[in-house]
Scaffold this active site. Structure first.
Site, PDB file in Angstrom:
ATOM      1  N   GLU A  93       0.832  -1.210   0.000  1.00 42.03           N
ATOM      2  CA  GLU A  93       0.000   0.000   0.000  1.00 42.03           C
ATOM      3  C   GLU A  93       0.871   1.266   0.000  1.00 42.03           C
ATOM      4  O   GLU A  93       0.537   2.251  -0.652  1.00 42.03           O
ATOM      5  CB  GLU A  93      -0.961  -0.017   1.190  1.00 42.03           C
ATOM      6  CG  GLU A  93      -2.031  -1.105   1.029  1.00 42.03           C
ATOM      7  CD  GLU A  93      -2.977  -1.161   2.213  1.00 42.03           C
ATOM      8  OE1 GLU A  93      -2.498  -1.451   3.320  1.00 42.03           O
ATOM      9  OE2 GLU A  93      -4.181  -0.908   2.036  1.00 42.03           O
ATOM     10  N   GLU A 120      -3.653  -9.623   3.624  1.00 42.70           N
ATOM     11  CA  GLU A 120      -4.488  -9.295   4.791  1.00 42.70           C
ATOM     12  C   GLU A 120      -5.584 -10.320   5.041  1.00 42.70           C
ATOM     13  O   GLU A 120      -5.896 -10.637   6.187  1.00 42.70           O
ATOM     14  CB  GLU A 120      -5.106  -7.907   4.635  1.00 42.70           C
ATOM     15  CG  GLU A 120      -4.128  -6.762   4.869  1.00 42.70           C
ATOM     16  CD  GLU A 120      -3.303  -6.406   3.651  1.00 42.70           C
ATOM     17  OE1 GLU A 120      -3.303  -7.191   2.677  1.00 42.70           O
ATOM     18  OE2 GLU A 120      -2.651  -5.357   3.674  1.00 42.70           O
TER      19      GLU A 120
END
Ligand code: CAA
Ligand code: NAI
Length: 702
Positions: free
Chosen positions: A107, A127
């Site tokens: 990210e 995740e």
């Protein structure tokens, strides 16, 4: 750099270098977020710097958020804000990637205006494997970079991709030639400067169109693959919902979803699994013990297990000599190992040239034990018979060099007795692999009474080298995993005798999240194995123990499971995955009548409660007896060897989450019917009484 600031700011002429140095994996701890945020602010005011490169020292770019901070109160600056600040920079910022660029790390890279990677870099958003979704813009920036479906695939599976694929997908802008990320970043920054290019802000890129039909088709796929987990479907919804909104609102949708998932038991369970897997290798008594060197290994017996172990050892770069009983069996084993390597080539895990070299230079299947004279470690995987195993170990004792490690892959047998067949019990250990051994990651390391510490250390080293998770176990019938399996299998068999059908049990267990129920597993493994084991123990069986008569009848009738086309289920062209046998009810009625049992109904909930109570109770006994050192080790064994659903963290974590009092009360109730089988483990009773948890036992030692 001060210890408090793991982020360095340097300049190389007009290029600012922002280097993160937070070993071991540059996780985004609060200090890293603060350092990164300060460095980006400094870059904004550094008039001499026209472009910046974010890179990392050590073995990897940022491997994600600091997982150990999860569940604790969040500390500013928050990651989404740091990434927004990177993206908002008026001057371009390049992310220079190497190692594993994961989660929050990817990210951060997506917040930069350009991305360059060195060869070998792997990128992913794992995740969902922690019960979460990307919470720092990933669900909204990634689709803008790679398109809707590629993003859905990466986010909902957690799959890592290689640098070549990342380049094709346009996840990265360039693949560098060299291996130094810093140099690659500087070169890319120079190129941008010379071209007058500035990269782009992904938040400015138009969102891909969300076709509801595409999302629906993914929903089916994701639901199937994630078997009851919450996070992957929530991630899919978040991508779709967010992309229909302006970027800032999309990110707000993502944030809410992330915060919701943070609160789920699934998230706690999956993070428990992550740390338990790493904790398994930590052995206080082995600190400072030097493992023995292992390069050449021997494998005895080239059947199902021997072939898989040989293939796995070859893949780890070891030299392998396999011994079989005669030349035909040796040739068959060699062909089996070769077929596994061919499979690896087909899946793109191995090049054809490497396979050919490996099979020619590092592998041989022979019949003469003398070939093991210079082996560093030998793994025996012959028939599950004490007599055969003792004979093999006596032979090894005469042939192997002093200091060679002698290991057995036995599933149940007494490793002390096997060790006693040699004059060097200190060198003998159990290495219990799981089938198929070239795929399954679990390895129980069975430490016998006289096994030397450096042999145990060698086993943990070997597990790591082979990409396995080694879990230490003590000697008992079935060690950790098979002993627990015997207990929950017995609970299931009792329910079937008392009125449930095997199909109902399988369904109830699958609904809990296991990929298969116990009877499907039995059919797959072959019903002859359990039958032989019961025969072996029949003479010493306690008369109060209930015999699984159905299992015996099936085996005696030649219904051995998939391999014979019939077991609990019927397997044929019409139903290659098995279908219930319409005669099963009649067969069971007959058995119940013989045993004088009046059948009763079971709800799926009761089936699950009894099944789980048996698992947890046996786990507690194993812990109390020291067969497993920690509850988390038991969880790792069930997660990796027996299909326990990761979203529930393992049986001991699950039990803690239920409250041990509830489970103890269930067991007390079941004991009214069968006081012999349902004897509460003293440890479970003690913890239930005091309101304790398995996770807190020996906390200091963990
Ligand atoms: N946070 C905290 N500690 C971490 C960590 C993380 N993200 N990743 C690894 N570690 C620790 C491990 O616990 C281990 O510690 P010990 O040596 O004390 O046991 C050490 O780093 C080395 O890890 P491995 O033994 O796993 O080393 P490896 O080389 O085999 O693998 C890896 C390295 C591929 C990075 C692997 O550790 C891994 O997959 N880590 C998890 C990555 C991940 O899931 N990241 C996403 C986090 S979620 C997120 O980022 C959400 C968000 O944005 C808010
Ligand atoms: P298998 O029957 O497929 O293979 C055994 C092989 O050993 C045969 O090929 C046989 O020819 C060979 N062999 C027998 N005696 C020998 C000797 N004296 N010298 C050389 N070779 C000899 O059995 P499998 O399933 O591979 O099991 C082997 C061991 O692994 C057993 O102890 C079993 O309990 C254990 N194990 C099996 C698992 C499974 O799922 N099949 C899982 C984990 C462990």
């Amino acid at each position: 750099m001060t210890p408090a600031n793991p982020v360095r700011y340097d300049r190389e002429s007009e290029i600012a270098l922002i280097e993160i140095d937070n070993p071991p994996v540059n996780a985004l701890s609060a200090a890293v977020r603060r350092g990164l945020s300060d460095a980006v602010a400094h870059f904004a005011t550094d008039a001499g710097a026209r472009i910046a490169v974010i890179c990392c020292a050590g073995r990897t770019f940022i491997a994600g958020a600091d997982i150990s901070e999860f569940g604790k109160p969040p500390v500013e600056p928050f990651l989404p804000d740091v990434i927004d600040a990177i993206e908002a920079s008026d001057k371009p910022i390049v992310a220079a990637l190497h190692g594993t660029v994961l989660g929050g790390g990817l990210e951060v890279a997506l917040g930069a205006h350009a991305r360059v990677a060195v060869p070998g870099t792997r990128l992913g958003l794992p995740e969902v494997t922690l019960g979460l979704l990307p919470g720092a813009g990933g669900t909204q920036r990634l689709p803008r970079a790679v398109g809707l479906e590629a993003a859905i695939d990466m986010v909902t599976s957690g799959r890592q991709i290689g640098a070549d694929e990342a380049l094709r997908m346009k996840l990265i802008d360039a693949l560098a030639d060299g291996t130094d990320p810093r140099a690659a970043g500087i070169a890319h920054a120079r190129r941008l400067l010379s071209e007058g290019a500035a990269g782009r802000r992904l938040s400015d890129v138009a969102a891909p169109t969300v076709d509801p039909q595409v999302v629906e088709s993914w929903r089916g796929k994701v639901a199937k693959a994630s078997r009851g987990q919450v996070a992957p479907l929530r991630a899919l919804d978040t991508i779709a919902e967010g992309l229909a909104l302006p970027f800032a609102e999309g990110v707000a949708v993502e944030r809410r979803a992330f915060m919701d998932l943070m609160q789920t038991p699934e998230r706690a369970a999956m993070i428990h699994a992550f740390f338990s897997e790493r904790r398994a290798a930590q052995q206080d008594d082995l600190k400072g013990v030097t493992p023995r060197e292992v390069n050449r290994i021997g494998v005895i017996g080239g059947g199902t297990m021997g072939q898989g172990i040989a293939a796995s050892a070859l893949a780890a770069g070891l030299d392998v000599t396999l011994i079989e009983r005669d030349t035909a069996a040796a040739a068959k084993a060699a062909a089996g190992v070769a077929a596994m390597q061919d499979g690896a080539v087909k899946r793109g895990k191995l090049s054809a040239a490497d396979r050919d070299a490996m099979m020619a230079d590092r592998f041989r299947a022979v019949t003469d034990y003398a070939a093991l004279g210079d082996a560093d470690l030998v793994i025996e995987a012959v028939f599950e018979s004490m007599d055969v195993k003792r004979e093999v170990f006596a032979t090894l004792d005469g042939i192997c060099r002093p200091g060679a490690v002698l290991a057995t892959n036995t599933s149940y047998l007494d490793v002390n007795e096997i060790a006693a067949a040699t004059g060097r019990p200190q060198d003998v250990i159990g290495l219990h692999f799981f089938s198929p051994a070239n795929v399954m990651r679990l390895m129980e390391i069975v430490v016998a009474d006289r096994t030397a510490p450096d042999v145990v250390a060698t086993a943990f080293n070997l597990a790591k080298r082979m990409g396995k998770i080694g879990v230490r176990a003590g000697v008992c019938d079935g060690f950790i995993g098979n002993r627990i399996m015997s207990a929950y299998r017995a609970a299931a068999d009792h329910m079937v005798l008392d009125g449930a059908s095997p199909y109902q049990v399988d369904r109830a267990v699958a609904d809990f999240g296991f990929p298969m129920g116990p009877y499907q597993v039995g059919d797959l493994a072959g019903l002859d194995i359990g039958y032989a084991n019961r025969q072996r123990k029949a003479a010493t069986r306690d008369p109060r123990e209930r015999v699984p008569v159905l299992a015996d009848r099936l085996a005696e009738g030649g219904r051995l499971g998939r391999k014979t086309g019939r077991g609990y289920y019927i397997y044929d062209n019409q139903s290659p995955q098995g279908r219930p046998d319409p005669q099963m009810g009649t067969m069971l009625d007959g058995i119940r009548a013989e045993l004088g049992i009046t059948p009763r109904d079971f709800t799926d909930d009761e089936i699950r409660s009894r099944y789980m109570a048996a698992m947890v109770n046996e786990g507690a006994k194993i812990l109390d007896e020291g067969i497993a050192a920690r509850a988390s080790d038991i969880d790792v064994v069930l997660l990796h060897g027996y299909g326990f659903p990761r979203g529930k963290g393992g049986p001991m974590h699950w039990a803690d989450a239920q409250g041990l009092g509830t489970i103890a009360a269930d067991i007390a109730r079941y004991a009214e019917d069968d006081p012999y089988f349902w004897q509460a483990a003293p440890l479970l009773a003690r913890l239930a009484e005091s309101g304790g948890r398995f996770a807190d036992l020996g906390k200091d030692a963990q």
